[in-house]
Design a protein around this motif. Sequence first.
Motif, short mmCIF file in Angstrom:
data_model
loop_
_atom_site.label_atom_id
_atom_site.label_comp_id
_atom_site.label_asym_id
_atom_site.label_seq_id
_atom_site.Cartn_x
_atom_site.Cartn_y
_atom_site.Cartn_z
N UNK A 124 0.81 -1.22 0.00
CA UNK A 124 0.00 0.00 0.00
C UNK A 124 0.84 1.26 0.00
N UNK A 125 2.15 1.14 0.26
CA UNK A 125 3.00 2.32 0.27
C UNK A 125 4.43 1.90 0.00
N UNK A 126 5.26 2.87 -0.32
CA UNK A 126 6.68 2.61 -0.56
C UNK A 126 7.43 2.81 0.74
N UNK A 127 8.29 1.87 1.08
CA UNK A 127 9.07 1.98 2.32
C UNK A 127 10.38 2.73 2.10
N UNK A 128 11.01 2.50 0.97
CA UNK A 128 12.31 3.13 0.68
C UNK A 128 12.33 3.59 -0.76
N UNK A 129 12.77 4.84 -0.97
CA UNK A 129 13.03 5.35 -2.31
C UNK A 129 14.50 5.74 -2.38
N UNK A 130 15.19 5.27 -3.41
CA UNK A 130 16.60 5.64 -3.61
C UNK A 130 16.73 6.39 -4.92
N UNK A 131 17.08 7.66 -4.81
CA UNK A 131 17.34 8.48 -6.00
C UNK A 131 18.82 8.33 -6.32
N UNK A 174 5.57 5.65 2.81
CA UNK A 174 5.03 5.44 4.16
C UNK A 174 5.30 6.67 5.02
N UNK A 175 4.25 7.37 5.47
CA UNK A 175 4.45 8.65 6.18
C UNK A 175 5.03 8.49 7.58
N UNK A 176 5.02 7.28 8.11
CA UNK A 176 5.50 7.06 9.48
C UNK A 176 6.94 6.57 9.53
N UNK A 238 9.71 18.23 5.46
CA UNK A 238 8.99 17.10 6.05
C UNK A 238 8.88 17.26 7.56
N UNK A 239 9.94 17.72 8.19
CA UNK A 239 9.91 17.94 9.64
C UNK A 239 8.88 19.00 10.01
N UNK A 240 8.78 20.03 9.19
CA UNK A 240 7.79 21.08 9.45
C UNK A 240 6.36 20.55 9.35
N UNK A 241 6.19 19.47 8.60
CA UNK A 241 4.87 18.86 8.45
C UNK A 241 4.66 17.71 9.44
N UNK A 242 5.65 17.52 10.34
CA UNK A 242 5.60 16.43 11.33
C UNK A 242 5.53 15.06 10.68
N UNK A 243 6.15 14.93 9.52
CA UNK A 243 6.20 13.65 8.83
C UNK A 243 7.24 12.74 9.48
N UNK A 244 7.00 11.44 9.42
CA UNK A 244 7.97 10.48 9.94
C UNK A 244 9.00 10.05 8.91
N UNK A 245 8.89 10.55 7.69
CA UNK A 245 9.83 10.18 6.63
C UNK A 245 11.19 10.79 6.92
N UNK A 246 12.23 9.98 6.75
CA UNK A 246 13.60 10.45 6.95
C UNK A 246 14.33 10.44 5.61
#
Length: 361
Positions: A124-131, A174-176, A238-246
Amino acid sequence: MITNPTETDPNFVIDDEDSVDYVSGTDNNRRTRLKTILITGCNSGIGFEAVRRICSRENSGNIVLILVCRTLEKANKTVIDLNEQVPGLKCHLVPEHCDLSSLGSIIMFGHRIKSLFEGSQIVSSIDVVAYNAGVVAKNNAKTEERTRDGFEMTVGTNHLGHFYLNSFLLPLINPDTGRIVVTTSSLHFRGSLGNFEGFKQYGSRFIMVNGGKFDPYKAFCDSKLCNLLFARELQRRLNNENSGIKVYSFSPGLCCGTSLFRQESRLFTTAFRIMSTGLLKFGETVNWCGGALEYMMLDSFDHSLEGGDYYAGPPGCSKFGDSSYGNQFTISKKLSKEALSEDVGIRLWDLSSKLVGLEEK
């Protein structure tokens, strides 16, 4: 149906009902969630080595690898190569194509990847994206090549292509617990964006970001500086949006034998590889560099609470083997003053948005 294809299907779809038996194993009450990884630039070099190593992991049967290459032919060939090089391969491989030098290709890929996840409860979501994808002009090039949208090819592909692609992928991550990995380089120290005169004065017809004359080496260094600034600014937002994505960036070091050297003669690349990794040991092997990318995508490692860290190691890290990951290869504070500038990162983001048309999206 999630498959492990030896023959690939461009119309690949995920069908939950057909996938449950495989995902659940013999006990239908124990369903294992698949970990989904999307990587660009994986048909050769460190990208291919990273996915080969991932496919060789014991738990790889719980991993979906979305292999994004410039053409579907290259993606299909990557699947074939992985099946040949990894006996008993268990990873679920999804060949995909996206030409990062074409905004139109990125748009079409963005729509396809969104459709891939719609309605799926298994993935249902992507866990890791590598550019990870990257290009470099020939060292003696006197004039710049252009992307389909008119951008200088190196910055247009390495930075603007991934920047635009991220706008489509970010809602699917995955937003968390999602993780974004950006391949950059210690050569960012050699880059300098000036006051963005090229972007501001010439728009999509820029030659160099700072408005100067074309320099293929500097264009590559500038693109790696842009990658680093993008990663740090993305994390701030992302931090400003309180997202859990690193978001993490890393330098694989001077990686010899990759496709970035494809425009040089075979004699030069062979001699350079022998000197750098064998005699003088200031360069890194493709195997080690691919392992560094694998480490950044999947392993647990020390990081700051706010994310946005940059990872690198001293020259010749590959002589320590895999034990260097997390030891010699770790968080690095060796960033250029420009790379550390929040103001430069914000201006790059705003100007890049304007160039690719995200202001109108």
